[in-house]
Motif scaffolding. Structure first.
Motif, PDB file in Angstrom:
ATOM      1  N   CYS A 442       0.841  -1.195   0.000  1.00 56.98           N
ATOM      2  CA  CYS A 442       0.000   0.000   0.000  1.00 56.98           C
ATOM      3  C   CYS A 442       0.877   1.246   0.000  1.00 56.98           C
ATOM      4  O   CYS A 442       2.025   1.194   0.415  1.00 56.98           O
ATOM      5  N   THR A 443       0.290   2.344  -0.447  1.00 50.62           N
ATOM      6  CA  THR A 443       1.000   3.606  -0.318  1.00 50.62           C
ATOM      7  C   THR A 443       0.719   4.139   1.080  1.00 50.62           C
ATOM      8  O   THR A 443      -0.160   4.956   1.284  1.00 50.62           O
ATOM      9  N   ALA A 444       1.417   3.617   2.044  1.00 53.38           N
ATOM     10  CA  ALA A 444       1.152   4.022   3.421  1.00 53.38           C
ATOM     11  C   ALA A 444       2.367   3.699   4.276  1.00 53.38           C
ATOM     12  O   ALA A 444       3.082   2.730   4.010  1.00 53.38           O
ATOM     13  N   TRP A 445       2.568   4.532   5.293  1.00 52.12           N
ATOM     14  CA  TRP A 445       3.635   4.232   6.245  1.00 52.12           C
ATOM     15  C   TRP A 445       3.185   3.114   7.152  1.00 52.12           C
ATOM     16  O   TRP A 445       1.996   2.959   7.423  1.00 52.12           O
ATOM     17  N   LEU A 446       4.159   2.368   7.660  1.00 48.41           N
ATOM     18  CA  LEU A 446       3.825   1.361   8.665  1.00 48.41           C
ATOM     19  C   LEU A 446       3.741   2.044  10.024  1.00 48.41           C
ATOM     20  O   LEU A 446       4.560   2.894  10.355  1.00 48.41           O
ATOM     21  N   VAL A 447       2.739   1.669  10.779  1.00 50.32           N
ATOM     22  CA  VAL A 447       2.502   2.280  12.083  1.00 50.32           C
ATOM     23  C   VAL A 447       3.111   1.387  13.155  1.00 50.32           C
ATOM     24  O   VAL A 447       2.834   0.188  13.209  1.00 50.32           O
ATOM     25  N   GLU A 448       3.938   1.996  13.999  1.00 53.72           N
ATOM     26  CA  GLU A 448       4.535   1.182  15.055  1.00 53.72           C
ATOM     27  C   GLU A 448       3.500   0.897  16.142  1.00 53.72           C
ATOM     28  O   GLU A 448       2.808   1.800  16.608  1.00 53.72           O
ATOM     29  N   HIS A 449       3.387  -0.408  16.496  1.00 55.43           N
ATOM     30  CA  HIS A 449       2.563  -0.800  17.641  1.00 55.43           C
ATOM     31  C   HIS A 449       3.531  -1.318  18.683  1.00 55.43           C
ATOM     32  O   HIS A 449       3.972  -2.460  18.612  1.00 55.43           O
ATOM     33  N   ARG A 450       3.906  -0.457  19.617  1.00 56.25           N
ATOM     34  CA  ARG A 450       5.013  -0.790  20.494  1.00 56.25           C
ATOM     35  C   ARG A 450       4.657  -1.873  21.497  1.00 56.25           C
ATOM     36  O   ARG A 450       5.496  -2.682  21.860  1.00 56.25           O
ATOM     37  N   PHE A 451       3.381  -1.905  21.939  1.00 52.20           N
ATOM     38  CA  PHE A 451       3.003  -2.941  22.904  1.00 52.20           C
ATOM     39  C   PHE A 451       3.219  -4.326  22.290  1.00 52.20           C
ATOM     40  O   PHE A 451       3.542  -5.269  22.966  1.00 52.20           O
TER      41      PHE A 451
END
Ligand code: ADP
Ligand code: ZN
Length: 722
Positions: A442-451
């Protein structure tokens, strides 16, 4: 002699009904649910009230079976037809939404039982003796259970039945459905509420089509008021549907309903088990289930005699479905009321601009609740100008907001911090080489899920672990999180308030509906001090102890290119702010922004809803945007960019002439690729009176058919512009 035939609309992606033979002895009427052969498979379908087209009688195949379910009524069939024509979905796909209760069509398995009246068989074997011993203790048994406990084969029990010693009986559980009672426990309404309830009940009583907009600030008692309209429908012997935007989270609603009516409504959404769905489906079809509370898909339930639909939080975008059949449940509910000739109630503290315009124009009755119940005041709302009053670098909560939360904690009250962004940070980059983590599909940044220690794409679900080093330059300790998500806000709050109980309400952090309901109860009961939440928290919950609300970033939605950006911002910020101060305790709300002069935010702060609607209606009118004009979107997608671009241009070339209006695009979609498919958008805007669905249908018919895996998705009245 010509054989009997029927036309059957199959519940698959086809638009027309096909002709089938009817075997001798099978009686079929329009609305009957049947199984038919379709190509190499069997399909479900509905006998349609349509003349058969010319067919080759020798090629006809017979209907396989008529299912033992109540037939669909004519009004529902007309509704299916209308929704298909309006949304341009295949009629079979709309029918599929009606027939989708998974277990309905497999009728409940009968349980055969046996009864013993005390007779003794002439011939006694050891096996028969053991069976009789158990019967002496208990005279009625499910047949298989009796064989099991006696340690004999089912044949032994059958033998006793044949010998006339045991009698067969049907033990299939018929659940007793508790009936809501309109007189059970009606609330003592105040004068404004009673007046509103009276108007709504009157509309229900007349039993004709009409839409009322129930418009009142959060906490004004809209639910109590429309309960009285439901009571009236029940008194008239009719059924009721309540559509809720997030039913999974509305245990509160079910409980309140049960307190008012002495029995809960039938529940319908994806979290309800197949079996329970089947019961509701059959129950509404035979009229036994009187009230259903459900998600948007409940709109397609086969009610025997629907007399009222309430759409609660009618402004909520969750009512719009965007998969195969793209429809807006609020608008379709109005149509279902029109076809069935009954009353519709749209309820909201922040009505959609469309509904508000309809009320202003007199097309909808405007029923107003001006004040919060019990004299509770709306929170005192202030903007925090982040350019001056913002936090130090790397932090996201202004000192003023943190201070207010501290004060609430001191006196045992709750705070709510709202940010509509899941995860820890919306973007992760390498400080050394500038590498950014992007989704491969996708044209999208990856979102960090820190938990969870994952990088996640919010569009396709792609995930990967957070690597120890930059994948581009191999530097270690160089990855930095940019911007906040709810997890990061939680981290910041935990530093300020190490001793307070903090909860994050975000769909990805909570394993299921049950856990979500439990957490909401914990919050309502005051066992949490600080709540951080995404848009989940904006929806209708009652948190009595909430006295401080902070909106982390009011500018998120404002800055989008969406024509509804202003409306969305107004609605979501007002709804979040409205969570506070509901029990009468003075409450405060803080809205963080970099554009404090923005008129939408100004209207919210001043509590001047009229200013917002007047301005927004003016803007829409000038631009010919809904509700003054109509919009339709065509999304062309495919694996190869060039093919998609070429087809989108060809589509534009085949466009009809639009009198008053325009066709915009094709333009690359804001999210240019999703799940590996490139996307181009065309947007058509027409005058209000134009049959936009018909226009688009004609347009697609005139365009060259798409090839090479290219798809065109049609979205009439689009809500999302991504
Ligand atoms: P809304 O749907 O407008 O946000 P609700 O119907 O949820 O408002 O009412 C807000 C709160 O006030 C609820 O806790 C509700 O039980 C209470 N309430 C409203 N009207 C009454 C009434 N007439 N009698 C008792 N409680 C009421
Ligand atoms: Zn993705």
């Amino acid at each position: 002699m010509s054989a009997a035939t029927v036309t059957v609309q199959c519940a698959v992606a086809v638009d027309q009904a096909y002709t089938y033979l009817v075997r001798d002895g099978m009686e079929l009427a329009p609305g009957d649910i049947v199984a038919v052969p379709l190509g190499p498979r069997e399909a479900l379908g509905c006998v349609w009230d349509e003349p058969a087209g010319p067919v080759d009688a020798r090629k006809l195949r017979p209907v396989s079976a008529r299912l033992d379910v109540p037939p669909l009524n004519k009004r529902l069939m007309e509704f299916v037809d209308w929704v298909a024509r309006y949304t341009l979905a295949e009629r079979g796909m709309v029918l599929k939404m009606v027939l989708r209760a998974p277990d309905v069509l497999a009728a409940e398995k009968p349980v055969t039982g046996v009864v013993w009246h005390g007779e003794v068989p002439e011939r006694i074997t050891p096996a028969r003796k053991r069976v009789l011993e158990h019967l002496a203790e208990q005279a009625v048994w499910p047949k298989s259970a009796l064989a099991d406990v006696s340690g004999v084969s089912p044949g032994v029990v059958d033998g006793l039945i044949d010998a006339g010693v045991l009698e067969r009986t049907d033990l299939t559980m018929k659940p007793v459905i508790a009936q809501p009672d309109p007189e059970h426990a009606s609330a003592g309404l105040n004068a404004d509420q009673a007046a509103a309830a009276g108007k709504l009940a009157e509309r229900v009583r007349t039993g004709t089509f009409g839409v009322a907009l129930l418009d009142g600030v959060t906490g004004s008692g809209k639910t109590e008021v429309y309960f009285e309209a439901i009571a009236e429908a029940l008194r008239c012997g009719r059924q009721v549907l309540v559509l809720l935007p997030e039913i999974a989270l509305t245990q509160d609603f079910l409980d309140r309903f049960a307190r008012r009516f002495g029995a809960p409504p039938g529940e319908w959404h994806s979290g309800v088990s197949g079996r329970a769905q089947a019961r509701v489906w059959r129950g509404v079809a035979c009229g036994e289930v009187r009230v259903v509370a459900g998600a948007r898909s409940a709109l397609f339930l086969p009610f025997a005699d629907l007399g009222l639909i309430v759409v609660d939080e009618e402004h909520d975008p969750a009512f719009k479905q965007e998969d195969r059949a793209s429809y807006h449940a609020r608008d379709m509910a109005v149509k279902r009321g029109h076809i069935g000739d009954f009353a519709i109630i749209l309820s909201s503290a922040t009505p959609s601009v469309e509904s508000r315009a309809n009320a202003d124009a007199g097309r909808y009755a405007h029923v107003h609740l001006p004040e919060r119940f019990g004299g509770a005041a709306m929170p005192d709302i202030g903007l925090i100008d982040m350019r001056e009053g913002g936090p130090e670098r790397g932090r996201f909560l202004a000192p003023k907001l943190v201070e207010a939360i501290a004060q609430a904690c001191d006196v045992g009250q709750q705070s709510l911090v709202f940010l509509n962004r899941r995860g820890y940070a919306p973007l992760t980059l390498c400080r050394r080489c500038g590498f950014r983590f992007e989704c491969p599909n996708c044209t999208a940044w990856l979102v960090e899920h820190r938990f969870r220690h994952r990088l996640v794409c919010h569009h396709c679900g792609y995930e990967r672990p957070v690597p120890p080093a930059c994948p581009n330059c191999q530097a270690t300790d160089s990855l930095v999180a940019c911007g906040p998500g709810v997890e990061r806000i939680a981290e910041e709050l935990a530093e300020f308030f190490p001793d307070q109980r903090i909860a994050v309400l975000s769909s990805d952090l909570i394993p299921g509906i049950r856990a979500m309901r439990a957490l909401l109860e914990e919050i309502a009961a005051g066992r949490v001090d600080i709540v951080i939440g995404t848009q989940l928290v904006a929806k209708g919950h009652n948190f009595p102890l909430m006295s401080v609300v902070g909106v982390v970033d009011a500018d998120v939605a404002l800055q989008s290119a969406d024509p509804r950006a202003a409306e969305r911002t107004y609605q979501i910020v007002s709804q979040v702010v409205g969570r506070a101060g509901r029990d009468g305790t003075p409450a405060r709300a803080f809205i963080q922004t970099y554009v404090p002069d923005n008129p939408v935010l100004q209207a919210i702060v001043a509590g001047d809803r009229e200013a917002f609607y007047a301005r927004e209606l003016e803007v829409r009118k000038r631009a010919g945007m809904p509700p003054f004009g109509r919009l339709g979107a065509l999304i062309v997608s495919g694996r190869e960019r060039q093919g998609v671009q070429a087809y989108a241009r060809a589509l534009k070339g085949a466009a009809p002439r639009i009198g008053e209006g325009e066709i915009l695009g094709p333009a690359e979609a804001p999210i240019a690729m999703i799940r590996g498919r490139y996307r181009m958008r065309l947007l058509v805007r027409t005058a209000r009176h134009v049959d936009l669905s018909g226009l688009v249908r004609g347009w697609l018919a005139a365009a060259p058919p798409p090839t090479g895996g290219i798809r065109v998705q049609v979205d009439i009245d689009p809500v999302s512009f991504l």
